[in-house]
Design an enzyme around this catalytic site. Structure first.
Site, PDB file in Angstrom:
ATOM      1  N   LYS A  86      -6.340   5.594 -11.523  1.00 34.72           N
ATOM      2  CA  LYS A  86      -5.058   5.173 -12.106  1.00 34.72           C
ATOM      3  C   LYS A  86      -5.252   3.941 -13.006  1.00 34.72           C
ATOM      4  CE  LYS A  86      -0.662   3.550 -11.939  1.00 34.72           C
ATOM      5  NZ  LYS A  86      -0.973   2.172 -12.118  1.00 34.72           N
TER       6      LYS A  86
ATOM      7  N   LEU B  58       0.820  -1.218   0.000  1.00 37.60           N
ATOM      8  CA  LEU B  58       0.000   0.000   0.000  1.00 37.60           C
ATOM      9  C   LEU B  58       0.856   1.272   0.000  1.00 37.60           C
ATOM     10  CD1 LEU B  58      -2.674  -1.185   2.603  1.00 37.60           C
ATOM     11  CD2 LEU B  58      -2.725  -1.395   0.113  1.00 37.60           C
ATOM     12  N   HIS B  59       0.322   2.292  -0.651  1.00 39.64           N
ATOM     13  CA  HIS B  59       0.984   3.597  -0.701  1.00 39.64           C
ATOM     14  C   HIS B  59      -0.082   4.668  -0.520  1.00 39.64           C
ATOM     15  CE1 HIS B  59      -0.727   3.584  -4.710  1.00 39.64           C
ATOM     16  NE2 HIS B  59      -0.098   2.438  -4.964  1.00 39.64           N
TER      17      HIS B  59
ATOM     18  N   HIS C 262      -3.472   4.323  -2.244  1.00 37.62           N
ATOM     19  CA  HIS C 262      -4.462   3.515  -1.515  1.00 37.62           C
ATOM     20  C   HIS C 262      -4.999   4.306  -0.327  1.00 37.62           C
ATOM     21  CE1 HIS C 262      -1.886   0.206  -3.289  1.00 37.62           C
ATOM     22  NE2 HIS C 262      -3.079  -0.158  -3.685  1.00 37.62           N
TER      23      HIS C 262
ATOM     24  N   SER D  23       2.035   3.926  -7.580  1.00 39.22           N
ATOM     25  CA  SER D  23       1.740   2.534  -7.924  1.00 39.22           C
ATOM     26  C   SER D  23       2.644   1.647  -7.084  1.00 39.22           C
ATOM     27  CB  SER D  23       2.041   2.310  -9.406  1.00 39.22           C
ATOM     28  OG  SER D  23       2.163   0.927  -9.674  1.00 39.22           O
TER      29      SER D  23
END
Ligand code: PAF
Length: 291
Positions: A160, A41-42, A45, A196
């Site tokens: 995205k 996760l980044h 998210h 991403s």
């Protein structure tokens, strides 16, 4: 950090379908806002979970899932090397305000393989579907399973993956699933690179070039805003900027934003610019709506 006082309790973690179903029964009529993920996760998210939190604060519960779904990876793709920083992901989800997370094993999701699958239809055959045969069949199938299990009122997806959100909108409409889909804006790094999970594969020198995709999208959008409607001109502007930065352009197209048909001649509304480019072994995707 954003948490509602109403749901400020420790995040529940469910590894089995039976436990998730038990939780789902205990939640009663409360509205579930669902964010499906493959983990790693980044902040992209994060924006989806935080948006879910805001919607849920009126009346609802935020459920996320983390499952690296093998059926959406091709045989030579990165399924085995896909990052799985589970503990870190759990910390992020807590921080962003999730109430529960479903983290099934492969055996839990596909105990007998996957004999039945969902055909994503014509939208699944073009663009990413052409470069990654079977990818959207895997996505449509796992998301159908997740929606059956979680039974959310709302599912939040990122812009995205533009083609994915379009196919999943069509999936819930065609299969009469009572789920509203919200598409949340792409979150970008300071140089414009769309966040991403796969960006972590980039070397420092590759990372330094990757912002060119966003610059190319912005350049084509600016041409469009100043009146340019010729699809080939917009596409070649993107192609030139991305390939100059050392990337292999797989597609850089102006497409109809609902059918994904590439414009041949003049671009008309609703339109989206869609790009896929390879930087070393990493594929980067991005898009921009032309409004
Ligand atoms: O976008 C993703 O992370 C995945 O394709 C999804 C929707 C979680 C299905 O595995």
């Amino acid at each position: 950090m954003y948490r509602s006082s109403k749901y400020d309790q420790s995040m529940k973690i469910y590894k089995t379908i039976a436990d998730l179903r038990g939780y789902r029964q205990s939640t009663g009529p409360e509205k579930i806002i669902f964010v499906p993920t493959m983990g790693a996760l980044h902040e992209g998210h994060g924006s989806l979970v935080q948006m879910a939190r805001k919607i849920a604060d009126i009346h609802g519960i935020v459920v996320a899932s983390i499952f690296v779904n093998p059926t959406q990876f091709g045989p030579h793709e990165d399924y085995h090397k896909y990052p799985r920083p589970l503990e870190l992901d759990m910390d992020h989800l807590r921080r962003w305000g999730a109430d529960a997370v479903f983290v099934p094993s492969l055996e839990e999701m596909y105990p007998d393989g996957s004999a039945i699958s969902i055909d994503p239809g014509p939208l699944g055959a073009v663009l990413e579907g052409a470069f990654r045969p079977g990818h959207f069949r895997g996505v449509a199938t796992v998301v159908t399973k997740l929606l059956n299990l979680v039974q959310p009122a709302v599912m939040i997806l990122g812009q995205k993956d533009f083609q994915q959100q379009l196919i999943l909108r069509r999936l819930v409409a065609d299969l009469n699933m009572p789920v509203e889909i919200i598409t949340a804006p792409t979150i970008r790094e300071p140089d414009g690179l769309a966040m991403s999970s796969r960006n972590r594969y980039l070397s420092a020198s590759q990372r330094a070039c990757a912002g060119a995709i966003y610059q190319a999208l912005c350049a084509a959008r600016d041409h469009y805003r100043s009146g340019q409607r010729d699809a080939a001109t917009l596409q070649s502007a993107m192609y030139t900027l991305i390939s100059k930065a050392g990337m292999e352009v797989q597609y850089a197209l102006a497409c109809h934003a609902e059918t994904l048909t590439a414009f041949n001649g003049l671009v008309s509304s609703p339109a989206v610019l869609l790009v896929a480019a390879r930087l070393g072994t990493t594929r980067l995707l991005d898009n921009m709506l032309l409004e």
